[in-house]
Structure formats: structure tokens, C-alpha cells
Design an enzyme around this catalytic site. Sequence first.
Site, PDB file in Angstrom:
ATOM      1  N   GLY B  37       0.841  -1.200   0.000  1.00 11.29           N
ATOM      2  CA  GLY B  37       0.000   0.000   0.000  1.00 11.29           C
ATOM      3  C   GLY B  37       0.872   1.243   0.000  1.00 11.29           C
ATOM      4  O   GLY B  37       2.104   1.159   0.103  1.00 11.29           O
ATOM      5  N   LEU B  38       0.224   2.381  -0.106  1.00  9.24           N
ATOM      6  CA  LEU B  38       0.923   3.663  -0.187  1.00  9.24           C
ATOM      7  C   LEU B  38       1.721   3.958   1.086  1.00  9.24           C
ATOM      8  O   LEU B  38       1.456   3.377   2.149  1.00  9.24           O
ATOM      9  CB  LEU B  38      -0.095   4.784  -0.412  1.00  9.24           C
ATOM     10  CG  LEU B  38      -0.891   4.743  -1.717  1.00  9.24           C
ATOM     11  CD1 LEU B  38      -1.957   5.834  -1.712  1.00  9.24           C
ATOM     12  CD2 LEU B  38       0.037   4.892  -2.919  1.00  9.24           C
ATOM     13  N   SER B  39       2.630   4.875   0.966  1.00  4.95           N
ATOM     14  CA  SER B  39       3.336   5.386   2.138  1.00  4.95           C
ATOM     15  C   SER B  39       2.317   5.986   3.103  1.00  4.95           C
ATOM     16  O   SER B  39       1.405   6.694   2.679  1.00  4.95           O
ATOM     17  CB  SER B  39       4.335   6.463   1.674  1.00  4.95           C
ATOM     18  OG  SER B  39       5.084   6.939   2.762  1.00  4.95           O
ATOM     19  N   LYS B  43       0.814   0.167   6.780  1.00  3.76           N
ATOM     20  CA  LYS B  43       1.404  -1.168   6.634  1.00  3.76           C
ATOM     21  C   LYS B  43       2.219  -1.584   7.852  1.00  3.76           C
ATOM     22  O   LYS B  43       1.992  -2.654   8.435  1.00  3.76           O
ATOM     23  CB  LYS B  43       2.323  -1.225   5.401  1.00  3.76           C
ATOM     24  CG  LYS B  43       1.660  -0.909   4.082  1.00  3.76           C
ATOM     25  CD  LYS B  43       2.652  -0.960   2.926  1.00  3.76           C
ATOM     26  CE  LYS B  43       3.765   0.057   3.015  1.00  3.76           C
ATOM     27  NZ  LYS B  43       3.348   1.472   3.014  1.00  3.76           N
ATOM     28  N   SER B 111       5.888  -1.752  -2.201  1.00  7.93           N
ATOM     29  CA  SER B 111       5.851  -2.768  -3.278  1.00  7.93           C
ATOM     30  C   SER B 111       4.793  -2.407  -4.313  1.00  7.93           C
ATOM     31  O   SER B 111       3.786  -3.111  -4.452  1.00  7.93           O
ATOM     32  CB  SER B 111       5.659  -4.173  -2.700  1.00  7.93           C
ATOM     33  OG  SER B 111       4.620  -4.264  -1.758  1.00  7.93           O
TER      34      SER B 111
END
Lengths: 203, 203
Positions: B37-39, B43, B111
Site C-alpha cells: 500500500g501507499l506510504s 502497513k 511494493s
Amino acid sequence: MADSIKASNITWHHATVSPEDRSVKNGHQGAILWFTGLSASGKSTVAQAVQSVLFESGCQAYVLDGDNVRHGLNKDLGFSPEDREENIRRIGEVSALFCDAGFIVSTAFISPYRADRDKARALCPDRFYEIFVKCPVEVCETRDPKGLYQKAREGKIPEFTGISAPYEEPEKPELILDTATLSLEACVAEVIQMLQKEGILQA
Amino acid sequence: MADSIKASNITWHHATVSPEDRSVKNGHQGAILWFTGLSASGKSTVAQAVQSVLFESGCQAYVLDGDNVRHGLNKDLGFSPEDREENIRRIGEVSALFCDAGFIVSTAFISPYRADRDKARALCPDRFYEIFVKCPVEVCETRDPKGLYQKAREGKIPEFTGISAPYEEPEKPELILDTATLSLEACVAEVIQMLQKEGILQA
């Protein structure tokens, strides 16, 4: 052994899990057993036997060797000095992760250059045990389980450690195992005794 | 918890230690939880909380994230497409080693490319759980704990995922966690329930 988790009532107390948390749970410290020596000196054999003894006594143990690293993480690398250096650098970093995760991790690679081994040591200096698997090249060549020495003598493998590429012996390894004279059981016992003396394992 | 080992009487029964041996000992299977997922999507936060819950219930769990990988194993890599690919390739290989060693290992990296995630999956297809940490870029940008979005908007970080570099959403992830609406506890519960349903954890 894991307990069942009630997903309807999730709670936790640690923001992260520290190496100390892991060592309390596992009953031993994390450590890196860095086996180094010529091809066919016995590095993998001793590392696997140590792993079995540790595992059967309840420890978390793992072996990094050519089988699980050279064809995976390091499959992009060859055997030039630069690639050998990068090979050992990555193995050092991965072994440091396993050590951080609480494992007694053994690495079984020729790792012929002193400077590369010293860099791996620098990542976990308090948990790094360099084990020189000492065996005369003549004895290794007699064993030659994969026929590599023969191919090297025939010139089919360039830069083969001990034949056409250098092996720099450790100057101050934590342990020397002379596999030309010691039994496998005796080698394993020496490693276990070292881990007990160093406080990685309880005595 | 490890037993004491008698170095004067070393014996072992397994030539090697199999993943099955490890799962019997640990009380759970090895698995890879691949958070993507995005910054600032959450996560690492979810991965660390899952690790804590697993650890406190007796499981072997570990998190690979920027803190322990980007400055170590992958410190030679930047953020070009090629380097991002190699970054994820190595993380995939290392997570496969941890899975083989019996861990429930979480990876917490953006990723962004589908093809790279699929390659990681292919290493352990039966033990790979892709978890899409879904959060609108506007929400991530509001959180921005490290000030990265602001720097990206100012043009100080080139190729920033979601702003100036693509993020390819997973097509068939095993789990989607909407961190804009779900609590952290709820996210962790969803991961645990999935692991129980899949037989990685006992129910």
C-alpha cells in the site's frame, strides 16, 4: 507452542517485540555461527548437525547455505571477487536479521576473504561466532563429494578456492574445528560448549 | 522453551529440520503476510501489531520493513524502477527463508508493482497472503508522519509512489484492510481470522 487466539478480543502489550522478549520466550539468545572453510571441509555437515541438536532441545535454529541462498537471494551473483564480496555482504545482513529474530543461525559458506567476514561480524559483534572449519586441501580434495575439485584441477571451474583462488584463514576465530581428525559428534559438542560458555545457551 | 543440552552426550535424530518439524514444534505453520500500500497507509503499524499479538500468543513472528532492510540488506539500492524491482526481489527471497524457518513473517513495503509482488508470491505460493492496506492518497497525505508527501509535492523526492510514481493495486489480494475506516484492532483481527481460516494458526 502457540496458544489459540480469540479474534473477537484482540489485545497486545508490546508496541514491538524486542530481542530480549524473544530470548525470554525461546530460552536462549540469538546468535550467528559463521562457519568458514574450504569446499568439502565439512561446514554444512557440522552446521546441519548443530541445527538438529539445537532444534531437538527446543531452540530456534536455522542454516543458511548454498542450497537456500545461492539459488535464491544471491542467484544474480557469480564467483568474481566483487560478486563473492556482495554474496557474503548479503548473507551477513540476512544472518543479522535471523539473529535479531531470536534464532541461532548458522551460515555455511566458504567466505574466503577476511575483510568480508569482518564486515559480517561488525553487524552483530556481540553475537558473532566465527568457526574455522579447518581441513587440509588435500583431505578436502579426497572427499570431493560434488566432484568440484576434480573439475577445478581440469580447469573447468575458474577461481576455485584453495586451487586457483585464495582462502584467507581466520586470525582469531572463536572456534577451530579440525574435521580431518575430529568426529562429527565431537565438532557439534565443541560448538554447543562454546554457546553455553558464552551464555547464548543455558549450561 | 529450550532444554539444557548435555555436551558430553550429543545425539540427534534428524539429518535436517523440515518445515513440518518446525510447525509441530511451534504450533503454527510458516507464512508470509505481504502488506502492500501507499506510504503512510498503515502497513508497518498493522504489521507490528499483528506481530505483537502473534508473539504474545506464543507464535514465531517477525517483521521485515524499511527500518531493518533498507539500511541493511538493500542499502545499495535506490528508488529507480530497476532498484525497486531488485528491492522487492530480495525481500521476497528473505521472507521465503523466514517462512521456511517456520516464522509468520510480515513484509511492510510499498511494493508498488504487481509483477514484483507476483514474483514474491511465486516463491511460496501456498504460504503467501497479499494484504492490500487500502487508504486514499488524500488520507495518507494528511497523516504524512515523516513529511514525505510534502517533500514529494515540493519536488524534493522524485518518483514518489502515489504522487509522481505509479501504485498498481492488487487484483486479487487475500485481504483488503481499509485503514481509513477500520480501527487498528479491527485490522489485526481480520488478519488473525484469515490465518485461522487458512489453517496457518489453530482456530
